[in-house]
Scaffold this motif. Structure first.
Motif, PDB file in Angstrom:
ATOM      1  N   GLY A  11       0.829  -1.207   0.000  1.00  0.00           N
ATOM      2  CA  GLY A  11       0.000   0.000   0.000  1.00  0.00           C
ATOM      3  C   GLY A  11       0.859   1.251   0.000  1.00  0.00           C
ATOM      4  N   ILE A  16      -0.711   6.948   3.758  1.00  0.00           N
ATOM      5  CA  ILE A  16       0.213   6.622   4.849  1.00  0.00           C
ATOM      6  C   ILE A  16       1.371   5.769   4.341  1.00  0.00           C
ATOM      7  N   GLY A  91      -4.738  -1.266   3.067  1.00  0.00           N
ATOM      8  CA  GLY A  91      -5.959  -1.518   3.826  1.00  0.00           C
ATOM      9  C   GLY A  91      -7.165  -0.879   3.168  1.00  0.00           C
ATOM     10  N   ARG A 108     -14.017  -8.996   1.009  1.00  0.00           N
ATOM     11  CA  ARG A 108     -12.880  -8.319   0.370  1.00  0.00           C
ATOM     12  C   ARG A 108     -12.066  -7.553   1.427  1.00  0.00           C
ATOM     13  N   SER A 141      -4.941   0.255  13.609  1.00  0.00           N
ATOM     14  CA  SER A 141      -5.715   1.495  13.773  1.00  0.00           C
ATOM     15  C   SER A 141      -6.140   1.583  15.233  1.00  0.00           C
ATOM     16  N   PRO A 184      -2.589   4.316  13.806  1.00  0.00           N
ATOM     17  CA  PRO A 184      -2.877   5.736  13.559  1.00  0.00           C
ATOM     18  C   PRO A 184      -4.286   6.085  14.031  1.00  0.00           C
ATOM     19  N   LEU A 186      -6.127   9.743  13.095  1.00  0.00           N
ATOM     20  CA  LEU A 186      -6.747  10.476  11.984  1.00  0.00           C
ATOM     21  C   LEU A 186      -5.658  11.070  11.095  1.00  0.00           C
ATOM     22  N   VAL A 187      -5.517  10.522   9.915  1.00  0.00           N
ATOM     23  CA  VAL A 187      -4.528  11.008   8.941  1.00  0.00           C
ATOM     24  C   VAL A 187      -5.313  11.392   7.690  1.00  0.00           C
ATOM     25  N   LYS A 190      -6.694   9.853   1.277  1.00  0.00           N
ATOM     26  CA  LYS A 190      -7.895   9.624   0.448  1.00  0.00           C
ATOM     27  C   LYS A 190      -8.959   8.884   1.249  1.00  0.00           C
TER      28      LYS A 190
HETATM   29  N1  LIG Z   1      -6.087   7.465   7.222  1.00  0.00           N
HETATM   30  C1  LIG Z   1      -6.314   7.222   8.497  1.00  0.00           C
HETATM   31  O1  LIG Z   1      -6.759   8.101   9.242  1.00  0.00           O
HETATM   32  C2  LIG Z   1      -6.042   5.856   9.066  1.00  0.00           C
HETATM   33  C3  LIG Z   1      -6.292   5.657  10.439  1.00  0.00           C
HETATM   34  C4  LIG Z   1      -6.013   4.414  10.993  1.00  0.00           C
HETATM   35  C5  LIG Z   1      -5.486   3.403  10.219  1.00  0.00           C
HETATM   36  N2  LIG Z   1      -5.268   3.616   8.887  1.00  0.00           N
HETATM   37  C6  LIG Z   1      -4.720   2.496   8.111  1.00  0.00           C
HETATM   38  O2  LIG Z   1      -3.580   2.912   7.406  1.00  0.00           O
HETATM   39  C7  LIG Z   1      -3.452   2.180   6.196  1.00  0.00           C
HETATM   40  C8  LIG Z   1      -3.313   3.141   5.017  1.00  0.00           C
HETATM   41  O3  LIG Z   1      -4.449   3.986   5.013  1.00  0.00           O
HETATM   42  P1  LIG Z   1      -4.535   5.298   4.082  1.00  0.00           P
HETATM   43  O4  LIG Z   1      -5.378   6.248   4.808  1.00  0.00           O
HETATM   44  O5  LIG Z   1      -3.193   5.691   3.600  1.00  0.00           O
HETATM   45  O6  LIG Z   1      -5.396   4.688   2.872  1.00  0.00           O
HETATM   46  P2  LIG Z   1      -5.486   5.159   1.345  1.00  0.00           P
HETATM   47  O7  LIG Z   1      -6.767   4.575   0.849  1.00  0.00           O
HETATM   48  O8  LIG Z   1      -5.290   6.623   1.257  1.00  0.00           O
HETATM   49  O9  LIG Z   1      -4.254   4.413   0.655  1.00  0.00           O
HETATM   50  C9  LIG Z   1      -4.224   3.001   0.642  1.00  0.00           C
HETATM   51  C10 LIG Z   1      -3.209   2.526  -0.371  1.00  0.00           C
HETATM   52  O10 LIG Z   1      -3.258   1.090  -0.364  1.00  0.00           O
HETATM   53  C11 LIG Z   1      -3.415   0.604  -1.686  1.00  0.00           C
HETATM   54  N3  LIG Z   1      -4.190  -0.621  -1.657  1.00  0.00           N
HETATM   55  C12 LIG Z   1      -5.511  -0.781  -1.388  1.00  0.00           C
HETATM   56  N4  LIG Z   1      -5.857  -2.064  -1.513  1.00  0.00           N
HETATM   57  C13 LIG Z   1      -4.733  -2.745  -1.843  1.00  0.00           C
HETATM   58  C14 LIG Z   1      -4.467  -4.108  -2.118  1.00  0.00           C
HETATM   59  N5  LIG Z   1      -5.437  -5.027  -2.091  1.00  0.00           N
HETATM   60  N6  LIG Z   1      -3.195  -4.480  -2.424  1.00  0.00           N
HETATM   61  C15 LIG Z   1      -2.203  -3.547  -2.473  1.00  0.00           C
HETATM   62  N7  LIG Z   1      -2.409  -2.237  -2.249  1.00  0.00           N
HETATM   63  C16 LIG Z   1      -3.666  -1.838  -1.930  1.00  0.00           C
HETATM   64  C17 LIG Z   1      -4.162   1.713  -2.425  1.00  0.00           C
HETATM   65  O11 LIG Z   1      -3.966   1.628  -3.832  1.00  0.00           O
HETATM   66  C18 LIG Z   1      -3.538   2.962  -1.807  1.00  0.00           C
HETATM   67  O12 LIG Z   1      -2.340   3.336  -2.477  1.00  0.00           O
HETATM   68  C19 LIG Z   1      -4.680   1.287   6.118  1.00  0.00           C
HETATM   69  O13 LIG Z   1      -4.356  -0.006   6.577  1.00  0.00           O
HETATM   70  C20 LIG Z   1      -5.652   1.962   7.051  1.00  0.00           C
HETATM   71  O14 LIG Z   1      -6.599   1.077   7.573  1.00  0.00           O
HETATM   72  C21 LIG Z   1      -5.544   4.810   8.299  1.00  0.00           C
END
Ligand SMILES: NC(=O)c1ccc[n+]([C@@H]2O[C@H](COP(=O)([O-])OP(=O)(O)OC[C@H]3O[C@@H](n4cnc5c(N)ncnc54)[C@H](O)[C@@H]3O)[C@@H](O)[C@H]2O)c1
Length: 259
Positions: A11, A16, A91, A108, A141, A184, A186-187, A190
């Protein structure tokens, strides 16, 4: 902190994961950026190179268990050495009342958030065991510890990641492999943007107002940057954290204070 190591970030093409990739590279690691999206994966690897690091792009869907060995092997070939640091960041997030979430969507989400982490660890661990060193950092998370309403699927998937982290830490400790999670809060990626826009559309507000309201629950009063998560990952992936394993570290501005 990470000079001479090879890191593999799932990812890593955006949000992140991209922040983690850039941060690990800044600390000296060669970074394999793995993502479902080929364009984003390449762009993030190019950014690593532009910042003076060694970046490589691979394309893979962590939700397809059978791809794990091949995707990891591609990364090893490109980086020219075994993976020292595996970061499972890919994720999915769905926030809907549980009875409205389709079976397909739930399965999924679990395939990516839970089985994807499991499969990537299975792919990476044999070489780590053989070399008797390795660092695994799973991005969970705060909702894996105290889930929000309307996210039973997501919250429980992140609880599973935390449980998996602790179990693997016990199993792999004797091989000098550290396994930790970062949680994390809150980041603004997208993922959060989609969520704020959806809530705004449902409640007749602006997405910025929704975001501001969410931040009101954060003692430090601000969201985290992807680089904040990246710095925590870099520490856990380094020898400075050699005696830290089986932990789920909150990086959330104090939004949650439970273990
Ligand atoms: N954004 C937040 O506030 C937040 C808070 C807690 C936890 N998280 C966790 O952090 C991680 C990243 O979150 P984010 O906010 O950057 O998400 P995001 O949707 O902005 O980016 C996710 C990235 O993962 C890739 N991705 C999605 N499905 C995939 C797959 N099956 N195989 C390979 N790549 C895949 C996407 O193409 C994208 O580049 C996640 O696990 C999310 O649950 C995010």
């Amino acid at each position: 902190m990470l000079e001479g190591t090879v890191a593999f970030v799932t990812g890593g093409g955006s949000g992140i994961g991209r922040g983690i990739a850039l941060c690990l590279a800044a600390h000296g690691a060669a970074v394999v950026v793995s993502d479902l999206d080929a364009e984003m994966s390449r762009a993030a690897a190019d950014e690593v190179k532009a910042s003076g690091g060694r970046g490589f792009a691979v394309v893979g869907d962590v939700g397809q268990w059978e791809q794990a060995d091949d995707v990891l092997a591609q990364g090893v070939r490109l980086a020219g050495g075994p993976v020292d640091i595996l970061v499972n960041c890919a994720g999915l997030y769905f926030s809907v009342p549980f009875h409205q979430l389709s079976r397909e969507a739930h399965e999924r989400l679990y395939a990516v958030n839970v089985s994807g982490v499991f499969a990537m660890c299975q792919a990476a661990v044999p070489a780590m065991k053989a070399r008797r060193c390795g660092k695994i950092v799973n991005i969970a998370s705060v909702s894996g510890k105290d889930p929000f309403a309307s996210s039973a699927s997501y919250g429980s998937s992140k609880s599973a990641v935390i449980g998996m982290t602790k179990s693997l830490a016990k199993e792999l400790g004797p091989y000098n492999i550290n396994v930790n999670a970062v949680c994390p809060g809150l980041v603004y990626t997208k993922m959060q943007d989609d969520q704020c826009r959806r809530i705004a559309a449902e409640t007749g507000r602006q997405p910025e107002d929704v975001w501001r309201q969410r931040l009101a629950a954060v003692p430090l009063g601000r969201g985290q940057e992807p680089s904040d998560i990246g710095e925590a990952v870099a520490f856990l992936a380094s020898e400075r954290a050699r005696n830290v394993t089986g932990q789920a570290l909150n990086v959330c501005g104090g939004q949650q204070m439970m273990d």
